[in-house]
Scaffold this active site. Structure first.
Site, PDB file in Angstrom:
ATOM      1  N   CYS A   1     -16.658  39.682   6.272  1.00 40.41           N
ATOM      2  CA  CYS A   1     -15.556  38.964   5.638  1.00 40.41           C
ATOM      3  C   CYS A   1     -14.743  38.278   6.726  1.00 40.41           C
ATOM      4  O   CYS A   1     -15.028  38.421   7.920  1.00 40.41           O
ATOM      5  CB  CYS A   1     -14.699  39.905   4.797  1.00 40.41           C
ATOM      6  SG  CYS A   1     -13.538  40.931   5.733  1.00 40.41           S
TER       7      CYS A   1
ATOM      8  N   SER B   1       3.103  11.270  11.438  1.00 48.12           N
ATOM      9  CA  SER B   1       2.255  11.910  12.447  1.00 48.12           C
ATOM     10  C   SER B   1       0.989  12.528  11.847  1.00 48.12           C
ATOM     11  O   SER B   1       0.113  12.984  12.577  1.00 48.12           O
ATOM     12  CB  SER B   1       3.039  12.996  13.193  1.00 48.12           C
ATOM     13  OG  SER B   1       3.357  14.063  12.313  1.00 48.12           O
ATOM     14  N   ASN B   2       0.875  12.551  10.516  1.00 49.95           N
ATOM     15  CA  ASN B   2      -0.357  13.028   9.860  1.00 49.95           C
ATOM     16  C   ASN B   2      -1.445  11.954   9.857  1.00 49.95           C
ATOM     17  O   ASN B   2      -2.633  12.260   9.748  1.00 49.95           O
ATOM     18  CB  ASN B   2      -0.101  13.392   8.395  1.00 49.95           C
ATOM     19  CG  ASN B   2       0.910  14.494   8.191  1.00 49.95           C
ATOM     20  OD1 ASN B   2       1.627  14.498   7.201  1.00 49.95           O
ATOM     21  ND2 ASN B   2       1.000  15.445   9.108  1.00 49.95           N
ATOM     22  N   LEU B   3      -1.038  10.700   9.922  1.00 42.37           N
ATOM     23  CA  LEU B   3      -1.962   9.608   9.611  1.00 42.37           C
ATOM     24  C   LEU B   3      -3.064   9.434  10.655  1.00 42.37           C
ATOM     25  O   LEU B   3      -4.090   8.817  10.368  1.00 42.37           O
ATOM     26  CB  LEU B   3      -1.182   8.290   9.453  1.00 42.37           C
ATOM     27  CG  LEU B   3      -0.095   8.302   8.366  1.00 42.37           C
ATOM     28  CD1 LEU B   3       0.611   6.957   8.321  1.00 42.37           C
ATOM     29  CD2 LEU B   3      -0.692   8.626   7.001  1.00 42.37           C
TER      30      LEU B   3
ATOM     31  N   CYS C   1      -3.516  23.710  13.877  1.00 45.52           N
ATOM     32  CA  CYS C   1      -3.164  22.377  14.352  1.00 45.52           C
ATOM     33  C   CYS C   1      -1.730  22.022  13.989  1.00 45.52           C
ATOM     34  O   CYS C   1      -1.322  20.879  14.056  1.00 45.52           O
ATOM     35  CB  CYS C   1      -4.148  21.325  13.835  1.00 45.52           C
ATOM     36  SG  CYS C   1      -4.133  21.127  12.068  1.00 45.52           S
TER      37      CYS C   1
ATOM     38  N   ASP D   1      -3.095  25.576   8.027  1.00 49.17           N
ATOM     39  CA  ASP D   1      -2.816  25.636   9.458  1.00 49.17           C
ATOM     40  C   ASP D   1      -1.989  26.854   9.843  1.00 49.17           C
ATOM     41  O   ASP D   1      -1.465  26.911  10.932  1.00 49.17           O
ATOM     42  CB  ASP D   1      -2.126  24.338   9.924  1.00 49.17           C
ATOM     43  CG  ASP D   1      -0.814  24.101   9.193  1.00 49.17           C
ATOM     44  OD1 ASP D   1      -0.370  25.010   8.466  1.00 49.17           O
ATOM     45  OD2 ASP D   1      -0.247  23.018   9.339  1.00 49.17           O
TER      46      ASP D   1
END
Ligand SMILES: [Zn+2]
Length: 254
Positions: free
Chosen positions: A172, A68-70, A188, A129
């Protein structure tokens, strides 16, 4: 720091830029950059930083490549599923540019070890994330006076900022997000995200790292870029320094 003939040819399109030149390229070669998170932001950023000739890259990620990262983490290929992200990213860097020295930190950064990890780096790029890591990185970068480039994407929105909060007129990261983690919201890890948008924000994060090392144009520290992909709108806000900020405000010993 001298550039070899191979490097002069490789970086010719940088060197020909008046604002970069051979001197700017040499600064990139001399630089050590810490990239926290080889995900949606980190993956494109690492590729551009490697191609740009950053002398030393440290890549921190304890995760493995998931199918699911691709959809967005284009540093990784289908054959990399199951492999460590940091090691896989380091192999890609070596393939893109053998002049870059890569160090792999196969772990999740904590508040306790952030200062030691940041020490010795010239810029920190945070593309993680989760909010607790972001705060730990921001606090450690502020304490070490290392510029922090922070970028995040969720759904169709992205944000990007460069922070040098130890300077009297510059905010900052905590000036930006305040004390309440709920205000941050953008992550995400579970939300949907348009893959190409992470490419936009990751590439901009790489650009800001390069600007921090070899300054060109306006100083972007203290500005916040907001990207709305639904409306195709880019907005830049000037972030105020919070006088009551617990990290960089008047009440702190800096
Ligand atoms: Zn602050």
């Amino acid at each position: 720091m001298r550039l070899s003939d191979e490097e002069l040819e490789r970086y010719a399109r940088h060197i020909i830029l008046r604002e970069v030149g051979g001197a700017g390229q040499a600064r990139l070669k001399a630089a050590r950059v810490l990239v926290i998170g080889a995900g949606g932001i980190g993956a494109p950023a690492i590729q551009y930083l490697a191609a740009a000739g950053i002398g030393a890259l440290t890549i921190v990620d304890d995760d493995h490549v998931d199918r699911s990262n691709l959809q967005r983490q284009i540093l990784f290929a289908t054959a990399d599923i199951g492999a460590g992200k940091a090691e896989t990213a380091a192999a890609r860097v070596a393939a893109i540019n053998p002049n870059v020295a890569v160090r792999v930190e196969n772990r999740r950064l904590s508040a306790a070890d952030a200062p030691a990890l940041i020490a010795g780096h010239d810029v920190v790029l945070d593309g993680t994330d989760n909010f607790s890591t972001r705060l730990a990185v921001a606090d450690a970068a502020l304490a070490a006076r290392v510029p922090l480039v922070s970028s995040a994407v969720a759904e169709f929105e992205g944000q990007l900022g460069t922070f040098r909060g130890w300077e009297p007129d510059k905010p900052c990261y905590r000036c930006f997000v305040g004390r309440d983690p709920e205000r941050e919201g953008i992550s995400c890890s579970e939300q949907g995200v348009l893959g190409a948008l992470t490419g936009v924000l990751g590439s901009l994060a790489a650009l800001e790292v390069i600007r921090a090392l070899a300054p060109f144009g306006d100083d972007s520290a203290g500005k916040l870029l907001l990207v709305d992909a639904l409306a195709l709108r880019f907005r830049t806000l000037q972030l105020p320094k919070d006088p009551g900020c617990p990290a960089c405000g008047a009440g702190t010993l800096r």
